[in-house]
Design an enzyme around this catalytic site. Structure first.
Site, mmCIF file in Angstrom:
data_model
loop_
_atom_site.group_PDB
_atom_site.id
_atom_site.type_symbol
_atom_site.label_atom_id
_atom_site.label_comp_id
_atom_site.label_asym_id
_atom_site.label_seq_id
_atom_site.Cartn_x
_atom_site.Cartn_y
_atom_site.Cartn_z
ATOM 1 N N GLU A 154 0.871 -1.107 -0.059
ATOM 2 C CA GLU A 154 0.040 0.137 -0.058
ATOM 3 C C GLU A 154 1.058 1.236 -0.130
ATOM 4 O O GLU A 154 0.450 2.080 -0.645
ATOM 5 C CB GLU A 154 -0.886 0.168 1.023
ATOM 6 C CG GLU A 154 -2.139 -0.916 1.173
ATOM 7 C CD GLU A 154 -2.949 -0.460 0.191
ATOM 8 O OE1 GLU A 154 -2.967 0.382 -0.405
ATOM 9 O OE2 GLU A 154 -4.084 -1.187 0.304
ATOM 10 N N SER A 173 -1.966 5.997 -6.253
ATOM 11 C CA SER A 173 -3.315 6.345 -6.765
ATOM 12 C C SER A 173 -3.720 7.883 -6.153
ATOM 13 O O SER A 173 -4.842 8.123 -6.524
ATOM 14 C CB SER A 173 -4.375 5.583 -6.338
ATOM 15 O OG SER A 173 -4.358 5.091 -4.985
#
Length: 219
Positions: A154, A173
């Site tokens: 992550e 992202s």
């Protein structure tokens, strides 16, 4: 899989974020992520339905998305990775804040994780995380596994070509947070420390664990 009815404004959010992330990925993403992105070739003019993503992704590494109706329990989410299943939300961040969201949305799930899952060596790490989640027997051990995942797949960074680049979907992202890598407290990749490090999802991550290479991450 239910079809998500996205508005024109939501499709515009997808287009804006994909456009803004392009140059940042070239400068700050690890090479393996860029190769996965090139293999997957997600549409950038509209938000793809989960079925559409699966048609592109599954033939590459065997992974497929299933919709998450809400918060998925830790064991179900991480354990499913061992079967090549990734639980994904279908909603997208509000048009008023297109470049950042503290919660995982379809941009995070697909642009962040999907491009990683399109690479064989990345996918192998996700499969391994799923097997680890199923091996552990205590809730505390599962929490440990989830934190290692958080600070690697992550929010992990590594050194490549003399520069610090990211392989973490949460950074890849987020237009805002990926640019904060240079300001973070970079610590050497250490699984024992990663598994007990606390974090707050509502703020940019002040502590990142940095590997010496992608091979270091795999080890």
């Amino acid at each position: 899989i239910p079809v998500a009815e996205y508005t024109a404004a939501e499709h515009q959010v997808w287009r804006v974020v994909c456009t803004e992330l392009h140059a940042l990925h070239e400068r700050l993403a690890t090479r393996r992520y860029l190769e996965g992105k090139g293999r997957l070739r997600l549409p950038e003019d509209h938000i793809p339905q989960i079925d559409e993503v699966n048609e592109l992704l599954t033939p590459l590494t065997g992974f497929r998305y299933v919709p998450a109706a809400g918060l998925v329990p830790l064991l179900q989410f991480y354990g499913s990775l061992a079967d090549g299943i990734f639980h994904s939300t279908q909603y997208i961040r509000h048009p008023s804040v297109p470049l950042y969201t503290p919660e995982p949305d379809v941009l995070h799930e697909v642009v962040g994780h999907g491009n990683c899952l399109a690479d064989d060596r990345f996918a192998a790490l996700y499969y391994a995380a799923g097997r680890a989640a199923r091996r552990v027997q205590r809730p505390e051990a599962l929490e440990f596994v989830s934190k290692v995942f958080w600070f690697s797949l992550e929010f992990g960074v590594l050194r490549e070509g003399g520069e610090v680049r990211t392989y973490g979907a949460g950074l890849l992202s987020s237009y805002g947070e990926i640019q904060q890598i240079a300001r973070a407290d970079l610590r050497r990749l250490d699984v024992a420390r990663m598994g007990v490090q606390t974090y707050d999802i509502t703020h940019y991550q002040p502590i990142l664990f940095c590997a010496e290479s992608f091979e270091h991450v795999e080890d």
